[in-house]
Design an enzyme around this catalytic site. Structure first.
Site, PDB file in Angstrom:
ATOM      1  N   ASP A   1     -14.295  13.706  25.938  1.00  9.04           N
ATOM      2  CA  ASP A   1     -13.323  14.282  26.864  1.00  9.04           C
ATOM      3  C   ASP A   1     -13.949  15.431  27.652  1.00  9.04           C
ATOM      4  O   ASP A   1     -13.707  15.586  28.851  1.00  9.04           O
ATOM      5  CB  ASP A   1     -12.090  14.776  26.104  1.00  9.04           C
ATOM      6  CG  ASP A   1     -10.941  13.775  26.157  1.00  9.04           C
ATOM      7  OD1 ASP A   1     -10.673  13.254  27.245  1.00  9.04           O
ATOM      8  OD2 ASP A   1     -10.333  13.513  25.113  1.00  9.04           O
TER       9      ASP A   1
ATOM     10  N   GLY B   1     -15.252  18.248  21.580  1.00  5.79           N
ATOM     11  CA  GLY B   1     -15.073  16.820  21.825  1.00  5.79           C
ATOM     12  C   GLY B   1     -15.944  16.400  22.982  1.00  5.79           C
ATOM     13  O   GLY B   1     -15.588  16.588  24.155  1.00  5.79           O
TER      14      GLY B   1
ATOM     15  N   GLU C   1     -11.850  20.789  24.552  1.00  6.45           N
ATOM     16  CA  GLU C   1     -12.364  19.558  25.157  1.00  6.45           C
ATOM     17  C   GLU C   1     -12.202  19.537  26.670  1.00  6.45           C
ATOM     18  O   GLU C   1     -12.476  18.511  27.306  1.00  6.45           O
ATOM     19  CB  GLU C   1     -11.650  18.344  24.544  1.00  6.45           C
ATOM     20  CG  GLU C   1     -10.146  18.408  24.675  1.00  6.45           C
ATOM     21  CD  GLU C   1      -9.413  17.313  23.908  1.00  6.45           C
ATOM     22  OE1 GLU C   1     -10.077  16.365  23.443  1.00  6.45           O
ATOM     23  OE2 GLU C   1      -8.187  17.410  23.778  1.00  6.45           O
TER      24      GLU C   1
ATOM     25  N   ARG D   1      -1.445  15.391  15.553  1.00 12.00           N
ATOM     26  CA  ARG D   1      -1.887  15.677  16.926  1.00 12.00           C
ATOM     27  C   ARG D   1      -0.787  15.251  17.893  1.00 12.00           C
ATOM     28  O   ARG D   1      -0.485  14.079  18.040  1.00 12.00           O
ATOM     29  CB  ARG D   1      -3.196  14.970  17.257  1.00 12.00           C
ATOM     30  CG  ARG D   1      -3.653  15.275  18.677  1.00 12.00           C
ATOM     31  CD  ARG D   1      -5.123  15.026  18.942  1.00 12.00           C
ATOM     32  NE  ARG D   1      -5.500  13.625  18.901  1.00 12.00           N
ATOM     33  CZ  ARG D   1      -6.671  13.161  19.356  1.00 12.00           C
ATOM     34  NH1 ARG D   1      -7.562  13.996  19.886  1.00 12.00           N
ATOM     35  NH2 ARG D   1      -6.960  11.878  19.267  1.00 12.00           N
TER      36      ARG D   1
ATOM     37  N   ASP E   1     -11.469   5.161  22.389  1.00 15.53           N
ATOM     38  CA  ASP E   1     -10.122   5.642  22.649  1.00 15.53           C
ATOM     39  C   ASP E   1     -10.089   6.134  24.079  1.00 15.53           C
ATOM     40  O   ASP E   1     -11.001   5.861  24.863  1.00 15.53           O
ATOM     41  CB  ASP E   1      -9.683   6.700  21.633  1.00 15.53           C
ATOM     42  CG  ASP E   1     -10.505   7.979  21.711  1.00 15.53           C
ATOM     43  OD1 ASP E   1     -11.337   8.120  22.635  1.00 15.53           O
ATOM     44  OD2 ASP E   1     -10.323   8.851  20.847  1.00 15.53           O
TER      45      ASP E   1
ATOM     46  N   ARG F   1       0.859  -1.184   0.000  1.00 13.67           N
ATOM     47  CA  ARG F   1       0.000   0.000   0.000  1.00 13.67           C
ATOM     48  C   ARG F   1       0.893   1.231   0.000  1.00 13.67           C
ATOM     49  O   ARG F   1       1.797   1.361   0.821  1.00 13.67           O
ATOM     50  CB  ARG F   1      -0.919  -0.026   1.232  1.00 13.67           C
ATOM     51  CG  ARG F   1      -1.844   1.154   1.399  1.00 13.67           C
ATOM     52  CD  ARG F   1      -2.911   1.246   0.328  1.00 13.67           C
ATOM     53  NE  ARG F   1      -3.596   0.019   0.022  1.00 13.67           N
ATOM     54  CZ  ARG F   1      -4.619  -0.498   0.717  1.00 13.67           C
ATOM     55  NH1 ARG F   1      -5.049   0.098   1.794  1.00 13.67           N
ATOM     56  NH2 ARG F   1      -5.194  -1.609   0.334  1.00 13.67           N
TER      57      ARG F   1
ATOM     58  N   PRO G   1     -14.726   7.888  11.378  1.00 12.97           N
ATOM     59  CA  PRO G   1     -13.841   6.805  11.818  1.00 12.97           C
ATOM     60  C   PRO G   1     -13.198   5.991  10.715  1.00 12.97           C
ATOM     61  O   PRO G   1     -12.407   5.098  11.019  1.00 12.97           O
ATOM     62  CB  PRO G   1     -14.787   5.928  12.650  1.00 12.97           C
ATOM     63  CG  PRO G   1     -16.111   6.078  11.963  1.00 12.97           C
ATOM     64  CD  PRO G   1     -16.154   7.504  11.482  1.00 12.97           C
TER      65      PRO G   1
END
Length: 718
Positions: free
Chosen positions: A453, A450, A425, A333, A624, A306, A534
């Protein structure tokens, strides 16, 4: 390795010296001196900010304990928060001054993927998701209302896919007459699209300027490129192919510009607890930055590599050629201010703050893009985009900007090369969002909400106020909608329109695409330039929402509405009573415990930082650390206020561990938690609950990192 007063893990040192520094244009000696200065000069400031968090939390806990018995006094509570500096004074109106922002960040509204950087295949798929097949997304999911059938191709379902897609085209790029469903031939003449319909009539576009280009010849194009709300739609034409042969116009697919931007995550969705983990994360980031990352993939018995997709070339209506990016624009991030990492120690033997290490190393990696002389660039404007999570208040935002001032100076980059995505968040950031933006106003390129959180922090901050409503009722609380609106209101007021993204959070159920199509249109309707998805498939389907909603027009409408009041954000989601039945309490406990265990067992045992975890009803949900934070804090809250007791919680944890074991029975790498219930994973899950009140801001990272590192040491020593 000892260098310039730092002790750097061998794996990380080798990566920096042998891979990241060569070709970066950065002098190695200057890098290590500047890195040492960053750790030693900014480390104490980082610790002071964390101490300030703890001081404020202790004061809030004390206020709630002192005022718990009477009716909640909202006026007194707000005055107290202002007195201690938790709510900051609001300064004069201003607009951000961010410059040199890529079009994808400043002007184009569309889906945003978030992907763990440690999984090379996922990361490659995410960047390649700039373009996605609508036919595949509709056929292969439940987007049409039912799941795809087993076995071979189903012609009846294929016809439904085509009908849905043609209806979408009629909405987004309508014809001057008739429907795309009746198209018998697409061509281009005199710079305009010509569509011959089955009736024999030739129609054009209702808005001729929506034709952006084509591939092939004008009379027999292999693709027609259309544009709506700054997003592109490619009608692929192949009359000889298996799909196009059955289509009157030879249409073989409709390809959408989908994941316009992607966040490569070094934080919540990965499990990086040592130098080897950090080196892997940075190495993948470097490979994506240079464009040479590959991953071996096996499908249907065939193995292949890939790679990153190529750019797409077209002919414009005037006959000139042009190129569109084949890849999603990425942001990295970084880790927030809380955690330290054993990958780097300072001269006194202290672990370095992980966010400082990320700032230095990821920006070094970005130099390979910023100084590239040839080849494809991530940023065409010479910017590097960093999402900075979990900041509390404007002082922390200002600190982040100061950190990147130093990093830019060390690496020889112009001031404000590094742009900051500020994640709204944490409660203290929400209440002071404008001041947080002001503190980094020349760097801000992204804000978002968010829910998970933010709710976890809401529970922890107000832990002493009383028991919270069940987690299932959190989204119905008034402060949630006020928070979502407030973020957009403040973003618009601070001049983000046309300069930066205003974003919304994740759709957490990757298998429920019909529900996503129904509900997630609410994000662009709320004025969000982007919202998290997602998977690449979800990005393609979510892209249809941005064709149906003109986000720029929505933001204009929102700018005219009265902004939400700060008082609405101070409403605490306390339960009006605790007269729940034992069945209701048990159901809530089991749901929370199952989510915690299902996530933690993979995090600790397998180092999987984000995965699709079956919930209590066996529905796969993306989990997560944010989802784990809210679940663990919620149980900790009920435990603290006597809604449940320790014995009941432990029994529930053991019961649900058996359920999680069953759900993972088909995973050869899975290690059951039952019947011993003494594994590092089970212990970590219990610690998150029973020690939940003690965790800074209710974060899960300290416990997860400790248990994962413990397990890795055990395995390394046999």
């Amino acid at each position: 390795m000892d260098i310039e007063g730092l002790v750097v893990a061998d794996e990380l040192y080798q990566f920096i010296t042998e891979e990241a520094l060569p070709g970066s244009g950065v002098d190695p000696g200057a890098f290590w001196r500047g890195f040492s200065d960053l750790i030693h000069d900014f480390g104490p400031r980082n610790r002071d900010l964390l101490c300030r968090r703890a001081e404020l939390q202790a004061a809030i806990d004390g206020w709630h304990r002192a005022n718990r018995d009477g009716a909640f006094d909202r006026v007194a509570y707000r005055a107290f928060l202002e007195e201690i500096g938790y709510i900051e004074p609001r300064g004069p109106e201003f607009s951000i001054t961010t410059s040199d922002v890529d079009t994808e960040m400043a002007e184009v509204a569309g889906p945003q993927l978030v992907v763990p950087i440690t999984n090379a295949r996922f990361a490659l798929n995410a960047l390649n998701a700039r373009w996605g097949s609508l036919y595949d997304a509709l056929y292969g999911t439940d987007a049409l209302g039912d799941p795809p059938p087993a076995g071979g191709y189903d012609p009846a379902r294929g016809r439904r896919v085509v009908a849905w897609s043609r209806s979408f085209l009629d909405d987004a790029v309508p014809l001057s007459d008739g429907s795309h469903a009746d198209a018998a031939r697409y061509s281009v003449a005199d710079g305009r699209l010509q569509v011959r319909l089955s009736s024999g009539v030739t129609a054009g576009l209702a808005r001729p300027d929506q034709l952006a280009g084509y591939q092939g010849s004008t009379d027999a194009p292999t693709a027609v490129l259309l544009r709506n709300h700054s997003l592109h739609i490619a009608i692929e034409i192949d009359p000889e192919g298996p799909v196009g042969a059955d289509d009157p116009a030879g249409v073989s697919d409709i390809v959408l510009e989908a994941a316009v931007t992607t966040i490569l995550d070094l934080e919540d969705s990965i499990a990086a607890v040592d130098g080897a983990d950090k080196a892997l994360a940075y190495r993948n980031l470097l490979g994506l930055t240079r464009g040479d990352l590959t991953a071996e993939v096996t499908k249907n018995g065939r193995t292949f590599s890939r790679r990153l997709a190529r750019d797409r070339t077209y002919t414009a209506p005037d006959g000139s050629g042009f190129t569109l990016p084949g890849l999603s624009l990425f942001l990295a991030r970084n880790v927030g201010h809380l955690m330290t990492t054993p990958a780097v120690h300072d001269r006194d033997g202290n672990e370095a703050h992980e966010g400082l290490v990320d700032a230095m190393v990821t920006t070094l990696v970005a130099c390979h893009d910023l100084r590239a002389q040839t080849g494809r660039r991530n940023s065409r404007t010479g910017s590097y985009y960093v999402v900075k999570p979990k900041m509390h208040g404007s002082a922390e935002a200002r600190f982040t900007s100061d950190v990147f001032d130093h990093v830019e100076d060390v690496l020889g980059l112009p001031r404000d090369t590094v742009k900051i995505g500020l994640m709204d968040e944490e409660r203290r950031t929400t209440l002071n969002l404008a001041e947080c933006i002001r503190a980094a106003r020349s760097r801000i390129v992204f804000i978002n909400t968010g829910f998970l959180d933010r709710t976890g922090d809401e529970i922890h901050t107000s832990m002493e106020a009383g028991p919270m409503v069940p987690k299932t009722l959190m989204k119905a609380q008034g402060w949630i909608q006020a928070y979502e609106d407030w973020n957009v209101d403040v973003g618009i007021a601070c001049g983000l329109r046309g300069k930066a993204q205003i974003g919304k959070g994740m759709w957490a159920a990757p298998d429920l695409m019909a529900a996503m199509l129904e509900e997630k249109v609410g994000h662009p309707l709320a004025g969000a330039d982007c919202a998290w998805v997602p998977s690449p498939t979800a990005a393609t389907l979510h892209a249809t929402h941005y064709h149906r909603v003109d986000v720029t027009a929505r933001q204009d409408e929102i700018a005219a509405r009265p902004p939400r009041d700060l008082a609405e954000l101070l409403e605490i989601p306390l339960a009006p009573s605790t007269d729940w039945t034992s069945e209701e309490i048990t159901a809530e406990l089991r749901n929370n415990a199952q989510g915690i265990l299902g996530y933690v067992v993979r995090w600790v045992d397998q180092g999987i930082g984000c995965s699709k975890v079956p919930d209590i009803n066996d529905i796969g949900l993306m989990e997560d650390r944010a989802t784990c934070r809210i679940s663990s804090q919620h149980i900790a809250n009920w435990l603290h206020h006597g809604v449940v007791d320790r014995r009941q919680v432990m029994e529930t944890m053991k019961t649900m561990a058996v359920v999680v074991d069953r759900q993972n029975a088909g995973d050869p790498g899975y290690r059951p938690m039952a019947p011993a219930f003494d594994s590092p994973a089970f212990t970590a899950a219990c610690d998150l609950v029973f020690l939940g009140m003690e965790q800074p801001s209710g974060y899960t990272e300290p416990i997860l990192h400790t248990r994962r590192a413990e397990l890795k040491r055990r395995r390394a020593t046999g």
